[in-house]
Design a protein around this motif. Structure first.
Motif, PDB file in Angstrom:
ATOM      1  N   CYS A 213      43.014  -1.989  14.547  1.00 36.83           N
ATOM      2  CA  CYS A 213      42.076  -0.920  14.921  1.00 36.83           C
ATOM      3  C   CYS A 213      40.863  -0.956  13.991  1.00 36.83           C
TER       4      CYS A 213
ATOM      5  N   LYS B 133      38.216   9.460  21.600  1.00 33.13           N
ATOM      6  CA  LYS B 133      38.507  10.250  20.410  1.00 33.13           C
ATOM      7  C   LYS B 133      37.201  10.724  19.773  1.00 33.13           C
TER       8      LYS B 133
ATOM      9  N   CYS C  24      43.263   6.198  11.117  1.00 29.15           N
ATOM     10  CA  CYS C  24      43.295   7.666  11.081  1.00 29.15           C
ATOM     11  C   CYS C  24      44.436   8.183  10.208  1.00 29.15           C
TER      12      CYS C  24
ATOM     13  N   CYS D 145      47.605   8.664  12.247  1.00 29.82           N
ATOM     14  CA  CYS D 145      47.987   7.636  13.227  1.00 29.82           C
ATOM     15  C   CYS D 145      49.511   7.443  13.291  1.00 29.82           C
TER      16      CYS D 145
END
Ligand code: SF4
Length: 271
Positions: free
Chosen positions: A39, A138, A43, A46
């Motif tokens: 990715c 997002k 985050c 995550c």
């Protein structure tokens, strides 16, 4: 360029579920990323654990033929939707457009793509997403420092550029666009106003607000791709996250809907 090949399927399961999604009903998951979580964000919440490979460079991670072969085993696809997310950011898959088209040809089901939005300004990504029925983007941060804190992006990614890319994408994308926003702490008035301003500019069809209800695995976990019952125990080390109350989420959703006119839903909270 046609990237379909006849390679043998990998032991890695590229199709999983169906999972029950509060947003989409019965959803079959497609993972175009594969064994190594990949990715452009990492985050703090995550569910895959810490991202193993961080990049914003597109490549083919899983051949389209592998995914289609795995998908055939799930026929007759007794699901409401097919969702592309999986082990990271699906728009990093250079064969994304081809995967969407082949899934639709095979199953005749609506395809939803969940994305962190970082590549939506790339014309090739915009093109690849054109035939998806819904793109869920997002948008957790309304300014740069917040992006750094919550989404922990690659250092070369800039909040303003990501936001411009989303806005640009909106003007070219004919399908349903939704925003997904994770709330980790109550928002001040100023942030609420900035968010509403962004929503008015992007004009999404819907907004989904969420707050972390599941602890974050410390390391890569394959079952992070699916759904979990809040409160269920995990057999691996996890980190507990801050979240906001259901009242805070509901108040925020009502305010956003009133200020922007965009339908705003909150994820069901554990009782
Ligand atoms: S964008 Fe999605 S996959 Fe990437 S780190 Fe964030 S939650 Fe995980």
């Amino acid at each position: 360029m046609n990237t379909i090949t006849s390679e043998a399927p990998t032991p890695f399961p590229t199709v999983y579920g169906p999972v029950k999604s509060w947003r989409y009903g019965r959803s079959l998951g497609i993972d175009p990323i594969g064994a190594i979580s990949t990715c452009s964000f990492n985050c703090v919440y995550c569910q895959l654990g810490e991202i193993e490979y961080r990049t914003d460079q597109r490549q083919i991670f899983v051949p389209t033929a592998t995914i289609i072969k795995d998908l055939q085993r799930f026929a007759p696809w007794d699901v409401d939707v097919i969702t592309l997310s999986g082990s990271g950011e699906p728009t990093l898959a250079a064969n994304l457009g081809e995967i969407i088209t082949e899934i639709q040809k095979l199953t005749q089901k609506p395809v939803i793509v969940l994305t962190n939005g970082t590549l939506l300004g790339d014309p090739a990504v915009c093109q690849a997403l054109q035939s998806a029925q819904e793109v869920a983007v997002k948008l957790d941060a309304t300014y740069s420092d917040q992006l750094t804190r919550i989404n922990r992006p690659l250092s070369e990614l800039d909040w303003a550029e990501i936001y411009t890319g989303i806005e640009q994408f909106r003007s070219f994308y004919p399908g349903k666009l939704s925003l997904q926003t994770m709330i980790l702490s109550p928002w001040q008035k100023a942030q609420q106003q900035i968010y509403c301003h962004i929503v008015r500019k992007i004009q999404p069809d819907t907004i989904q607000l969420n707050t972390p209800t599941r602890p974050k695995p410390l390391m890569r976990q394959l079952d992070g791709r699916g759904n979990h019952t809040p409160g269920e125990s995990r057999s691996y080390p996890v980190h507990h996250l801050k979240s906001v109350s259901s009242d805070v989420l509901q108040g925020l959703a009502a305010m956003i809907q009133q200020e922007t006119g965009v339908s705003t839903r909150i994820a069901p909270q554990p009782s």
